[in-house]
Design a protein around this motif. Structure first.
Motif: not given
Length: 524
Positions: A300-329
């Motif tokens: 349940m934990q090593l599935s990576g879900i906590d990495a997604i939850w803890f660092y969602t903004n960083d993941i979206f930033e690395n994915a190229g989403i513009p900074a102003p749009e990240i919080q709404y995404t």
């Protein structure tokens, strides 16, 4: 069952599920499920995501405080280490709390433990709320640790309490209620973290300390409801209190028949005392149940879900989403979590536990692989950045529809009363150790492995899905005694075969009941 077939069954059975739930769900049962989930389980989800949006503000606070104390600023590596500790110390507290579960539920009962543990939330709220005024990063870190202890307790006790007060045909529905509120907690943190609300730098201490509000509401109302009938009868031998509790939680029920079922479970126990963790681990009669709890809780934990939850903004930033749009995404993904959780909650009594957890882990594995390939290709194919966001959403939806809540439900269902607290201690402690490992290591794993780090999570998800498919039986609409007998019967067959053929020990494949069935390989 493949994911597409699962979606089709959801559409075909959701109407009947609502009807089944409505026929047997009393107002008292629903009130207890909502109160415990709102005041305890929701805080787990909130605390997972609350450090995400104010991360830069918290780091700045740490750096300014160190400069004022020592006259020199922190290096980038040290600042990352301090923030990683702030994130992951929540899981250390959760581990401590999970190790206390067996003792607390035996001494105070299920409801009593939920009520008494609320003091931890108020202590944590005060520490985090006044940390900036006091100029103390240590108060933030220790506050996260204390609220982690509360979450470690409630993450095990709430499903245990709801599983014991629910009739068997509603055990899955009520058992997934906490997972919905975990998703609501994540969504609340994402929504309140918007710059227009509490996302400004001056608000982050208040943002972290808001956990006291739902807990206060729970504390005012939950004490008026009865304790678990199973705890009252099997462990406290109080028949009168058991009957009173059942009258609270049942509308149309043969109370005598339900008490007789509990007494049958009581007679089947080798001891009416709660067994220790060590006794549970060395008890060969429950070895497959214990192994199953270990696999699904670690997975349940090593599935990576906590990495997604803890660092969602960083993941979206690395994915190229513009900074102003990240919080709404990010807020949009939180809304999807709630919808997925509701789908799982209202279909589990029709589909069963296995399809939800197998389909959930399988779909998460595919999406983890999808993130890796989309991040690799997005430098050449611009639209791939949106594919990576879709994969993040897919991981969250797959998790919330099954793996978010079913492991805690299955932990309750696989064990009888005497073994259940120790089983939750084992499952909870492994869950939190894995949570800490991901929260602390993921930033460094991401820096070293880059996009390929998600392939590790893909392998974990597919491995757990395969294990559940071959080992764990369907527990829908079965009593605790019947579930235990499924394992016991198969174990007895295996042992009798070994005794009758001592010179020919067959190696056989696992069937759906967690034991071995006839196979082709033999050792002579």
């Amino acid at each position: 069952m493949v994911w597409g077939e699962l979606d089709q069954q959801v559409l075909n059975t959701s109407g009947n599920s609502f009807k089944t739930v409505g026929e047997h769900l009393t107002s008292s049962l629903l009130a207890v499920a909502l109160l415990t989930s709102f005041g305890s389980s929701m805080l787990y989800g909130y605390n997972l995501a609350v450090v995400n949006s104010p991360a830069s503000y918290i780091k700045n606070f740490y750096n300014r405080t160190v400069v004022s104390r020592n006259g020199s600023s922190l290096t980038e590596e040290t600042l990352t280490l301090m923030y990683s500790l702030t994130v992951s110390v929540f899981a250390i507290g959760g581990l401590v709390g999970s190790l206390m579960v067996a003792t607390l539920v035996t001494k105070f009962g299920r409801k009593g433990t939920v009520v008494n543990s609320t003091v931890l939330v108020f202590v944590a709220g005060l520490l985090m709320g006044f940390s900036r005024i006091c100029g103390s990063p240590e108060m933030v870190i220790f506050g996260r640790f204390v609220t982690g202890i509360h979450s470690g307790i409630s993450l095990s006790v709430v499903p245990m309490y709801l599983g014991e007060i629910a009739p068997k045909n509603l055990r899955g529905f009520l058992g997934l209620m906490p997972s919905i509120f975990i998703c609501i907690g994540v969504f609340s943190a994402q929504l309140l973290g918007l710059h227009e609300l509490l996302g400004k730098e001056e608000h982050w201490p208040l943002f972290l300390s808001l956990v006291v509000v739902p807990t206060f509401i729970q504390l005012m109302m939950l004490p008026w409801f009865p304790e678990s009938p199973r705890y009252l009868l099997i462990e406290k031998h109080n028949v009168h209190a058991t009957i009173t509790a059942l009258k609270w939680y049942r509308s149309k029920c043969n109370i005598q028949a339900e008490i007789e079922e509990m007494q049958e479970e009581q007679r089947s126990l080798s001891t009416v005392d709660t067994v220790s963790v060590w006794t549970l681990l060395v008890d060969r009669s429950v070895r497959w149940q214990v192994l199953s709890v270990v696999v699904i809780n670690i997975g349940m934990q090593l599935s990576g879900i906590d990495a997604i939850w803890f660092y969602t903004n960083d993941i979206f930033e690395n994915a190229g989403i513009p900074a102003p749009e990240i919080q709404y995404t990010t807020v949009g993904t939180g809304a999807i979590e709630i919808v997925a959780g509701l789908i799982g909650c209202f279909t589990i009594e029709r589909l069963g536990r296995r399809p939800l957890i197998i389909g959930g882990f399988g779909f998460m594995g595919l999406c983890c692989a999808g993130i890796t390939f989309s991040l690799i290709l997005q430098t050449h194919i611009p639209f791939m950045k949106y594919v990576s966001v879709a994969c993040v959403v897919g991981i969250i939806a797959g998790f919330c529809i099954g793996p978010a809540g079913v492991p805690f439900l299955i932990t309750a269902e696989l064990f009888k009363q005497s073994h259940r607290p120790a089983a939750y201690t084992v499952g909870g402690s492994l869950n939190w150790m894995s949570n800490f490992t991901i929260g602390f290591i993921f930033p460094f794993l991401q820096m070293s492995a880059g996009s390929y780090c998600y392939l590790v999570f893909c392998g974990v998800c597919l491995t757990v899905a395969t294990y559940v498919f071959f080992v764990i039986p369907e527990t829908k609409n079965k009593t605790f005694v019947e579930i235990s007998q499924m394992f016991a019967t198969k174990e007895a067959i295996l042992e009798s075969q070994a005794l009758s053929q001592p010179d020919q020990l067959k190696l056989k494949t696992m069937n759906g009941y967690g034991t071995l069935e006839n196979g082709s390989e033999e050792l002579h």
